[in-house]
Enzyme design. Structure first.
Site, PDB file in Angstrom:
ATOM      1  N   GLU A 417       0.747  -1.281   0.050  1.00  0.00           N
ATOM      2  CA  GLU A 417       0.004   0.104  -0.136  1.00  0.00           C
ATOM      3  C   GLU A 417       0.856   1.274  -0.157  1.00  0.00           C
ATOM      4  OE1 GLU A 417      -3.082  -0.001   3.129  1.00  0.00           O
ATOM      5  OE2 GLU A 417      -4.005  -1.949   2.164  1.00  0.00           O
ATOM      6  N   GLU A 493      -4.072  -8.892   0.146  1.00  0.00           N
ATOM      7  CA  GLU A 493      -4.531  -8.450   1.852  1.00  0.00           C
ATOM      8  C   GLU A 493      -6.188  -8.577   1.764  1.00  0.00           C
ATOM      9  OE1 GLU A 493      -1.963  -5.380   3.917  1.00  0.00           O
ATOM     10  OE2 GLU A 493      -3.974  -5.236   4.878  1.00  0.00           O
TER      11      GLU A 493
HETATM   12  C1  GAL Z   1      -4.333  -2.381   5.509  1.00  0.00           C
HETATM   13  C2  GAL Z   1      -2.879  -2.563   5.722  1.00  0.00           C
HETATM   14  C3  GAL Z   1      -2.430  -3.311   6.854  1.00  0.00           C
HETATM   15  C4  GAL Z   1      -3.625  -2.999   8.107  1.00  0.00           C
HETATM   16  C5  GAL Z   1      -4.838  -3.139   7.521  1.00  0.00           C
HETATM   17  C6  GAL Z   1      -5.989  -3.152   8.401  1.00  0.00           C
HETATM   18  O1  GAL Z   1      -4.518  -1.225   4.618  1.00  0.00           O
HETATM   19  O2  GAL Z   1      -1.893  -2.874   4.578  1.00  0.00           O
HETATM   20  O3  GAL Z   1      -1.201  -3.142   7.229  1.00  0.00           O
HETATM   21  O4  GAL Z   1      -3.140  -1.688   8.538  1.00  0.00           O
HETATM   22  O5  GAL Z   1      -5.059  -2.244   6.544  1.00  0.00           O
HETATM   23  O6  GAL Z   1      -7.030  -3.344   8.115  1.00  0.00           O
END
Ligand code: GAL
Length: 823
Positions: A417, A493
Site C-alpha cells: 500500500e 490482503e
Molecule cells: C491495510 C494495511 C495493513 C493493516 C490493515 C488493517 O490497509 O495494509 O497493514 O493496516 O489495513 O485493516
C-alpha cells in the site's frame, strides 16, 4: 593422457574428502549482555562503568516489559518502543584465532543501531527488520578482553504497528578463514525438474580478505539428502579476480529428486567447502528444496498441481512475548495457522526472522516475502521513508540474498500500500525495485499489495510487477483480469474482519465502537475499507483463476487497535482516544493464541477433515428468554442442531441462505446481520442446557460439537501444549488456563484473576489472555481470565533439567497443579 588425468582427479577427490574438517566456527553470541536504557553516549567507551547494568541474554525486546502508558501511542501498542538504550558485552577471542576473520551477524536490531568495538564505531543500520554482518577483525584484541557496545535508538511511530525495541533477534559470532564463502554467498536454483532428475545451478561467491593468492583453490559442493546421504557432488578449480573475489558456477544433478511440498517438505543440504592446496579452509551449509512453482491466469501451481493460496498476513510480534524472536513461539504460531487450513504466510510488511523462514521450509508453508511498508513517502512520522533514499537498495538486496534459497518463498513483494501508487514517480520506483529483485533472483515473480488499485493501474505500477496483488478489492478481480488479459491477479490482503474471542453482544448488529472496547464475535464487523471473510470466499470461488488470498490477519498483533483509536488507517491521528485498547482485533486467533470463531470459518472453507463449530456460547440467562442467533461453521454437507436433545432442524450448506452483500456499496451500508452460503444459522429460543451440532457428509454423521450452559466458576484447569521441553533456556511450554464449573463445563464469561507459582528449572516467560484492551503486564505471575481463558508461558532454564511444578490458584476457585518436564 586422458587416463592419467582421470586418475589424478580421483586421487584429488579422494584427498579432498579425507581432509574435510569443520573449519568455520559459528556460535551463538546471545548470552551475557549488559543492558541499560540510557542516552549516555559515553557508553561506547571501553572504560565506561557498566556496573549495576542489567544482565540479560538476547533476543531481547525492552518495550514488551512495559509499562503501558496512555501517553505512549496506541498505534504502536501503548508500549515504550522508542528511546535510547545500550547493550554491552565483554568477550574474548582466543589468541590462536589470530589470522582468522571474526564476524558478527545480527539477525535484526529494532532499530537505528550503531555498533562499537573496543570504543570504535564500526557499523550503523537504520532498518530494524533486516540482518547484517560486520567484520570486526581489525578491532579485536586476540586473547584479551574485548568490548562490544550497541546503541539502539528507535523513534516514536517508527511503524504503523508494534515493532518491538532492542536486539530482538539472534546474534552470531563467526570465525573463518580470510578466504571464505561470502555471507549469504550461495544461490541455488533448480532450472529443470523431472521425475528422473533435478538440475541444480549453484553460484558460490568467494572472497579473499588476505589479498594473497598463492596456492591452488578448489570449491567442492556436496548435496546431502534428508538422511545425510550424499546424492551429488562437484569440484571446481577457481581463481580470484583483481577484486580478490571469485564466482564459481556449478551444475549438479540430483537423480530421482524428492520434491518439497506441503505434506512432504523435503529439504536437501548443500555443503560447500573451499580447499587450498587440498586442505579444507572454509565450509558453508545451505538448506534448499526442489520444487516447481508456476503462476498462470488459471492459478498457482506447486509441483504441477493447482493449489489455491490460503494465506494469512502475520506481523512480527509473538503476542505476550513481544517481538523477541523465539523458535518455539514461532513454530506454535505456524502450527495453529496450519490447523486453520493455512498454506501460505505473508511476512507483512517487512523481512521476517530467519527462524520463521526456516520453519516455513520445514513445515511446508508457502511465503510471500515482503520488503517494505512504505517507500519515499511515509505513513507515520518516523517510519522507513526517513531512510529510503540511502538504504532501500541495500536493504532489498540483502533481503533477497539472505532469503533466496528458501523453498517456501514463492514471491517477492516490493511494498505494501505504498503512497506512490497515486503518482507517476511510483512507476519509476516500482520498475527499479522489480529490476533489483530480478537481478538477484530469476526464479521468483515480484508483486506488491495495491489498495489503490485503480491508481496503481493508471500510473503503471501494476504493470511493472509480475503478480498484481489487490488489497481489499475482490470486486475488481474480474474487471482487472478482463481489461488486462496477461495479468495474474490475487488478494494480497483481504477481509480485515474484527472480533474479540468469545465476546458476543445481542442483538447482533454492526457496531463501530463499544464501551467495553471489544468487538462482537459474530464475524460481521470490519472497518469501512474491509468486509467479512464470506465476501472474499465468494469472489475466490467464482473466479477460479485468482491465485488465492492473504487474510488480514492470522494472529492478533500488538498495536493498530482498529476500530478503536485512530482517525484513519494511514495518518498520524490521535490513536489514544480509546485507551486502553492496545492491540489488534483483526486476528482469526487472539494475541494469546486462542482461536476465535473466525478461525473455524476459515477452517470450514480451507480444510476437508470434517468439522463443525457453534457460536455463540450458551450462557444467556441474564439476557432473558429471548431468541439467540446461532451460527454454525462447517465443511460438512449439512448440520442438524439439537437443543437439550430436541432437533431444531437440519440445514444444508450453501442452500439455506440469503445472498451475501458482495458489492462494496452494499457492504459499506452493511446489514446488521446476515446469512451467507458459508455459514448455517438458526434462531434458537434460549433454554439453558446443551446445544449440539451434528455434521453430515453423504448422509453420514462425521463431526459433532457440543456447548453447555455453565454454572458458577468452580475450578481451574491447566493444559500444557507440551509436557516435556528442552533445557536449552529457550524452549517454552504454553499452558492454557481454563475456568470451569463444578461439572468441568467451560465457563465462557469467567474473568477470575489467576495467580501462578512456578518452581523447578523454569521461569515465567509471559502471561496473556487475548483481551485487546488489557493493560495488565505481560511479565507477571498473575492474569485475569478473559472470557474463560488465560495463558501462562514458561521457559526452561539452560542446562537445568527436572520437574517443573506449576500451581494456579484463584480466590474462591479450586487450585490446580501440574508438572512439566525439562530434559
Ligand atoms: C491495510 C494495511 C495493513 C493493516 C490493515 C488493517 O490497509 O495494509 O497493514 O493496516 O489495513 O485493516
Amino acid at each position: 593422457m586422458n587416463k592419467l588425468f582421470g586418475l589424478l582427479l580421483i586421487i584429488l577427490l579422494f584427498s579432498c574428502k579425507t581432509t574435510e574438517t569443520q573449519v568455520r566456527e559459528r556460535d551463538s553470541f546471545n548470552d551475557n549482555w549488559l543492558f541499560k536504557k540510557t542516552k549516555d553516549s559515553l557508553a561506547s567507551a571501553v572504560e565506561f562503568d557498566d556496573s549495576g547494568w542489567r544482565q540479560l541474554n538476547l533476543p531481547h525486546d525492552w518495550a514488551i516489559e512495559g509499562p503501558f502508558k496512555p501517553e505512549y501511542n496506541l498505534r504502536t501498542g501503548g508500549l515504550p518502543i522508542f528511546g535510547t538504550a545500550w547493550y554491552r558485552k565483554h568477550f574474548v577471542v582466543d589468541a590462536s584465532k589470530k589470522g582468522s576473520i571474526v564476524t558478527l551477524e545480527f539477525d535484526g536490531v529494532m532499530n537505528n543501531s550503531t555498533v562499537y568495538i573496543n570504543g570504535q564505531k564500526v557499523y550503523h543500520r537504520p532498518y530494524g527488520f533486516i540482518g547484517f554482518e560486520i567484520d570486526i577483525t581489525p578491532y579485536i584484541n586476540f586473547g584479551k578482553d574485548n568490548l562490544i557496545a550497541v546503541e539502539v535508538s528507535p523513534e516514536v511511530l517508527s511503524a504503523r504497528w508494534y515493532p518491538g525495541a532492542g536486539i530482538y533477534r539472534n546474534v552470531w559470532l563467526e570465525i573463518k578463514n580470510p578466504i571464505h564463502i561470502r555471507h549469504w554467498g550461495t544461490q541455488i536454483t533448480t532450472p529443470n525438474i523431472t521425475e528422473q532428475k533435478a538440475d541444480l545451478a549453484i553460484e558460490t561467491k568467494i572472497e579473499n580478505v588476505q589479498n594473497d593468492q598463492k596456492g591452488n583453490y578448489r570449491l567442492q559442493t556436496i548435496i546431502y539428502d534428508k538422511q545425510g546421504k550424499e546424492v551429488a557432488s562437484k569440484i571446481n578449480d577457481f581463481k580470484f579476480n583483481s577484486d580478490q573475489e571469485s564466482l564459481v558456477q556449478q551444475n549438479l544433478i540430483v537423480e530421482k529428486p524428492q520434491l518439497w511440498d506441503f505434506k512432504t517438505p523435503y529439504l536437501y543440504k548443500a555443503v560447500s567447502t573451499i580447499y587450498k592446496d587440498d586442505v579444507a579452509i572454509d565450509n558453508y551449509s545451505t538448506s534448499f528444496g526442489i520444487r516447481t512453482i508456476e503462476f498462470t491466469r488459471d492459478g498457482f501451481f506447486l509441483n504441477g498441481r493447482k493449489e489455491k493460496i490460503k494465506g494469512v498476513c502475520l506481523h512480527n510480534d509473538l503476542g505476550p512475548l513481544g517481538a523477541a524472536v523465539n523458535y518455539r513461539a514461532t513454530q506454535r504460531q505456524l502450527e495453529i495457522m496450519k490447523k486453520m487450513g493455512v498454506n501460505a504466510i505473508r511476512t507483512s510488511h517487512n523481512p521476517t526472522s530467519p527462524e520463521q523462514l526456516e520453519l516455513c521450509d520445514k513445515m511446508g508453508l508457502l511465503v510471500m516475502a515482503e520488503a517494505f511498508d512504505c517507500w519515499h513517502e511515509g505513513k507515520t512520522e518516523n517510519d522507513y521513508h526517513k531512510y529510503w533514499e540511502d538504504w532501500h537498495e541495500k536493504d532489498l538486496r540483502d533481503m533477497l540474498r539472505r532469503d533466496r534459497n528458501h523453498p517456501s518463498i514463492i514471491m517477492w513483494s516490493i511494498g505494501n500500500e505504498v503512497r506512490e501508487q497515486g503518482s507517476k514517480k511510483g512507476y519509476e520506483i516500482a520498475k527499479s525495485l522489480v529490476g533489483i529483485c530480478h537481478e538477484e533472483d530469476v526464479s521468483r515473480p515480484t508483486t506488491a499489495g495495491f489498495n489503490n488499485l485503480n491508481a496503481a493501474i493508471k500510473n503503471g505500477l501494476a504493470d511493472e510487477v509480475d503478480l498484481v496483488g489487490a488489497n481489499y478489492k475482490p470486486t475488481l478481480y474480474a474487471k482487472t483480469r478482463e481489461e488486462h488479459p496477461n495479468w495474474i491477479v490475487y488478494g494480497s490482503e483481504t477481509a480485515s474482519c474484527v472480533s474479540s474471542r468469545g465476546y458476543y453482544v445481542l442483538p447482533v448488529k454492526k457496531y463501530d465502537k463499544l464501551k467495553s472496547l471489544q468487538v462482537n464475535s459474530y464475524d460481521i464487523d470490519s472497518p469501512n475499507w474491509a468486509y467479512p471473510p464470506d465476501v472474499e470466499f465468494h469472489f475466490q470461488d467464482s473466479i477460479p483463476g485468482v491465485l488465492g488470498e492473504f487474510v488480514w490477519t492470522g494472529f492478533d498483533y500488538l498495536g493498530e487497535p482498529t476500530p478503536y483509536g485512530g482517525k484513519d488507517n494511514l495518518t498520524h491521528g490521535n490513536w489514544n482516544t480509546d485507551w486502553p485498547s492496545r492491540s489488534s482485533y483483526f486476528g482469526a486467533v487472539d494475541l494469546a493464541g486462542f482461536p476465535k470463531d473466525r478461525f473455524y470459518l476459515y477452517q470450514s472453507q480451507w480444510t476437508t477433515e470434517p468439522m463443525v463449530h457453534i457460536l455463540p456460547h450458551w450462557n444467556w440467562e441474564g439476557y432473558g428468554n429471548k431468541i439467540i442467533p446461532v451460527y454454525c461453521y462447517t465443511n460438512c454437507d449439512e448440520v442438524e442442531l439439537f437443543l437439550n436433545g430436541k432437533s431444531l432442524g437440519k440445514k444444508i450448506k450453501g442452500v439455506d441462505k440469503t445472498q451475501i452483500p458482495v458489492s462494496f456499496g452494499a457492504w459499506n451500508g452493511r446489514p446488521n446481520y446476515f446469512d451467507s452460503p458459508y455459514r448455517l444459522s438458526w434462531n434458537v429460543d434460549y433454554k439453558p442446557g446443551e446445544l449440539i451440532a451434528v455434521g453430515f457428509k453423504s448422509g453420514k454423521e462425521v463431526a459433532r460439537e457440543s456447548i453447555k450452559t455453565a454454572s458458577e466458576p468452580n475450578k481451574i484447569e491447566l493444559i500444557p501444549d507440551r509436557s516435556i521441553i528442552y533445557a536449552d533456556g529457550e524452549d517454552l511450554s504454553f499452558i492454557t488456563v481454563k475456568i470451569e464449573d463444578g461439572n468441568s463445563v467451560f465457563c465462557p464469561l469467567a474473568d477470575n484473576l489467576v495467580n501462578f507459582k512456578v518452581s523447578g528449572p523454569a521461569t515465567i516467560a509471559a502471561v496473556g489472555n487475548g483481551n485487546a484492551a488489557s493493560i495488565e503486564p505481560f511479565q507477571a505471575n498473575y492474569r485475569k481470565a478473559f472470557n474463560g481463558l488465560c495463558l501462562l508461558v514458561i521457559k526452561s532454564k539452560k542446562g537445568e533439567t527436572g520437574d517443573i511444578t506449576i500451581e494456579a490458584s484463584s480466590n474462591g476457585l479450586k487450585s490446580k497443579t501440574i508438572t512439566v518436564k525439562s530434559e
